[in-house]
Design an enzyme around this catalytic site. Sequence first.
Site, PDB file in Angstrom:
ATOM      1  N   ALA A  61     111.081  29.417  78.619  1.00 50.92           N
ATOM      2  CA  ALA A  61     111.198  28.155  77.884  1.00 50.92           C
ATOM      3  C   ALA A  61     111.341  28.454  76.394  1.00 50.92           C
ATOM      4  O   ALA A  61     110.891  29.505  75.919  1.00 50.92           O
ATOM      5  CB  ALA A  61     109.953  27.322  78.134  1.00 50.92           C
TER       6      ALA A  61
ATOM      7  N   GLY B 203     109.657  30.862  82.134  1.00 49.99           N
ATOM      8  CA  GLY B 203     110.582  29.941  82.796  1.00 49.99           C
ATOM      9  C   GLY B 203     111.821  30.648  83.326  1.00 49.99           C
ATOM     10  O   GLY B 203     112.448  30.195  84.299  1.00 49.99           O
TER      11      GLY B 203
ATOM     12  N   GLU C 281     110.787  31.906  86.587  1.00 46.59           N
ATOM     13  CA  GLU C 281     110.601  30.745  87.470  1.00 46.59           C
ATOM     14  C   GLU C 281     111.954  30.205  87.944  1.00 46.59           C
ATOM     15  O   GLU C 281     112.110  29.806  89.098  1.00 46.59           O
ATOM     16  CB  GLU C 281     109.811  29.657  86.738  1.00 46.59           C
ATOM     17  CG  GLU C 281     108.373  30.113  86.464  1.00 46.59           C
ATOM     18  CD  GLU C 281     107.572  29.101  85.679  1.00 46.59           C
ATOM     19  OE1 GLU C 281     107.909  28.896  84.499  1.00 46.59           O
ATOM     20  OE2 GLU C 281     106.635  28.519  86.243  1.00 46.59           O
TER      21      GLU C 281
ATOM     22  N   GLU D  35     103.238  33.326  80.250  1.00 42.70           N
ATOM     23  CA  GLU D  35     102.781  32.056  79.661  1.00 42.70           C
ATOM     24  C   GLU D  35     101.324  32.101  79.208  1.00 42.70           C
ATOM     25  O   GLU D  35     100.956  31.491  78.207  1.00 42.70           O
ATOM     26  CB  GLU D  35     102.954  30.907  80.673  1.00 42.70           C
ATOM     27  CG  GLU D  35     104.389  30.452  80.868  1.00 42.70           C
ATOM     28  CD  GLU D  35     105.148  31.247  81.916  1.00 42.70           C
ATOM     29  OE1 GLU D  35     104.728  32.381  82.245  1.00 42.70           O
ATOM     30  OE2 GLU D  35     106.168  30.739  82.398  1.00 42.70           O
TER      31      GLU D  35
END
Length: 732
Positions: free
Chosen positions: A61, A100, A103, A137
């Site tokens: 992200a 992300g 992910e 994260e």
Amino acid sequence: MAQYRRVSGSVGLITLQNPPVNALSASVRQGIVDSVKRALGDQKVKSVVICGQNGVFCGGADIREFGRQMSGPPLVPMIHDIEAANKPVVAAIEGSALGGGLELALGCHYRISHSKAVVYHCFIMTMSDQAKLGLPEVTLGLLPAAGGTQRLPRLIGVPAALNLITTGRHVTAAEALQLGILDHVTEHNTVDVAVKFALSVTGESLDGRRISSFSCAPLSDLDSLFEEAMLKVRSAARGAIAPVACVQAVRAAATLPYAQGMEREKELMATLFHSGQARALQYFFFAQRAVGRWSTPSGARWDTSQPRPVRKAAVIGLGTMGRGITVALAQAGLSVVAVETHAKQLMEATKAVPSMLKRGAVRGGTTIEPDSITYSQNLQAVADVDLVIEAVFEDMALKEKVFQQLSIICKPDTLLCTNTSSLDVDHLASQTRHPELVVGMHFFAPAHVMKLLEVVYGRRSSPAAVATAMQLGKKMGKVSVAVGNCRGFAGNRMLKRYLEQAFFLLEEGATPELVDRALEEFGFPMGVFRMSDLSGLDVGWRVRKADGLADTSLTGTSARVRQGCRYSPLGDLLCEHGRFGQKTGRGWYQYDKPGGRVAKSDPWLHNFLDEYRARHGLVPRCIDQQEVLERCLFVLINEGFQILEEGIAAGPEDIDAIYVFGYGWPRHRGGPMFYADMVGLERVVERLERYHQAHPDVPYLQPSGLLRRLVANGSPPIHKWRNVIKNRNSQL
Ligand SMILES: CCC/C=C/C(=O)SCCNC(=O)CCNC(=O)[C@H](O)C(C)(C)COP(=O)([O-])OP(=O)([O-])OC[C@H]1O[C@@H](n2cnc3c(N)ncnc32)[C@H](O)[C@@H]1OP(=O)([O-])[O-]
């Protein structure tokens, strides 16, 4: 954004485009959503490959978006739609797939990555897998909330997923393959291989490829596994909330159906997303990078100053620091000449250094060529090196002599560095023929382990000299922070104020246990007294004696005053009793034997404090943890502002990096300067003023000019402080 094109007739190739790391900004997410829609709607397209531009899959992200109003399509449904697609989607992972980014890859039906077998780097052979995968994260105060906590345990099992998610560590492609995150690794062009692979799986059933439909592999004793995991993160995290939430989220994956697990992931993320800890950690992510863009008041800068090549370096003095520096240089692939004039110390070093290197190689999975280091008792051995790091005893007369000799022996362009922790770099430079080639390289013990390096530029240090030291630090895996020359530089100068307050608190009625508890609950791995016992009380005592401060023959009021200011002789008195800390088995605490590690409360010390207070007419009072924190931390912060004002550090990020990497400041509190911003500058001023009123003989409790100016300018956020520092009359 993302580029879409059809390749090899029937493969839709989606390329993420957001340099430098293809972070998933709103426009990238929109690009992916649009491209996937296009690929799935195009009848000619039978399979899809997702890759990243410029050899990087995706750095996750976009962290810069976190503090702002989020816009664009959210990640969770975007990844869900990719997984639900009826055409195979293959992730082609080059460079990094982090957060992300991983992910997103876990939402794809197949994952292929790049792995290069062996790289020879000077004397060190490493297994180098170019791609790095992970869910970092937690290091940003968050959890992998785009399905990462729910898909990863289903794919690789709960224990392995717990390890990756709670530590945030990056794994190589080889390890990721072994763990089952990847389906395939290649040494060839990953995108080409992925496209071929996508063609080969066209039309195959995707039933067994959607991770959200998997169940976690059953485990016999789930409760104790999670209890253990929780205990581990709580003891390692010292108050950080994200690792705890990560364990809770993975537990949901292990115990709940996927949809409910996703709900739990979302709830937990909501508690973290706006937390102060997440703000601090995200600030620190950028702060670490900001220190690399260094500048000095003389105009030298990271982007205009050319570092010199350093292939061969020398270390002078093979005590604890010198040995650590030798190891760090050898690990960075340099050829090292290690010089020690005392035969016994040299002999010990020739045994100790190779075993330190061996231990490091085992830890890092590398092999090291011991011939990269040559040992000598003769300073002449440094005649042909590119750079010298002097690490002799902290004694100015001795260092002067070494620098005078080096200046004669070395090549005229050899960079001469000192590992002093507080002495005057300009004075040492003045002992040489080329003062422009002298800088400080202040390592922290153990030098081959600790991440921090203070690079101290003197008045005459050339931009190339600073750039070379900064770059060498980076090569050694350090965070190099450029600071100006003053007593103690940035880190130790601030530490001095913190230590003084801790001593004063003891005089006023506190105990080492109380002070340490407050600091450890704040998040420091060790309180100030436990830390002093570990590093040795005699080190500071020697410096104070050299400065003419440690005179315990003084009586009456003058015993506690030096140069018109309050002074506590407590540390000096302890040293006179032979209590040097762990090494003597006695210090602020007692240990079961000299060299013992477990600190125990010491009745002798408490009696000693009682007698000391009685002797000086000090009436002990009740001191609470808040006062301990405010007195110790705010005075340290105040000195930080003074350092910024004087230009010793260029920005608050430098000080924060120094404290997190060198002094154990809890990362989830961002560093002392960020902490001041969080607490509120007005409050820091108000508390400092109050304590200064109560202790007028401690001038450092008076708020610094810069701190007052910032408050007068409306207490701007930390990223605007540099404007106020630059412009003394700033009204922002
Ligand atoms: C629902 C939410 C769930 C998901 C959460 C997440 O994914 S959280 C995210 C989880 N992901 C991570 O935690 C991964 C964070 N990133 C990294 O670990 C490393 O950057 C790297 C390994 C990707 C590349 O290392 P390297 O040494 O080659 O390069 P470098 O490190 O020097 O960076 C170059 C420039 O890129 C910048 N920048 C980098 N990443 C981001 C980002 N995500 N965003 C924005 N910017 C980012 C960086 O600031 C720097 O900018 P500067 O200073 O030039 O202006």
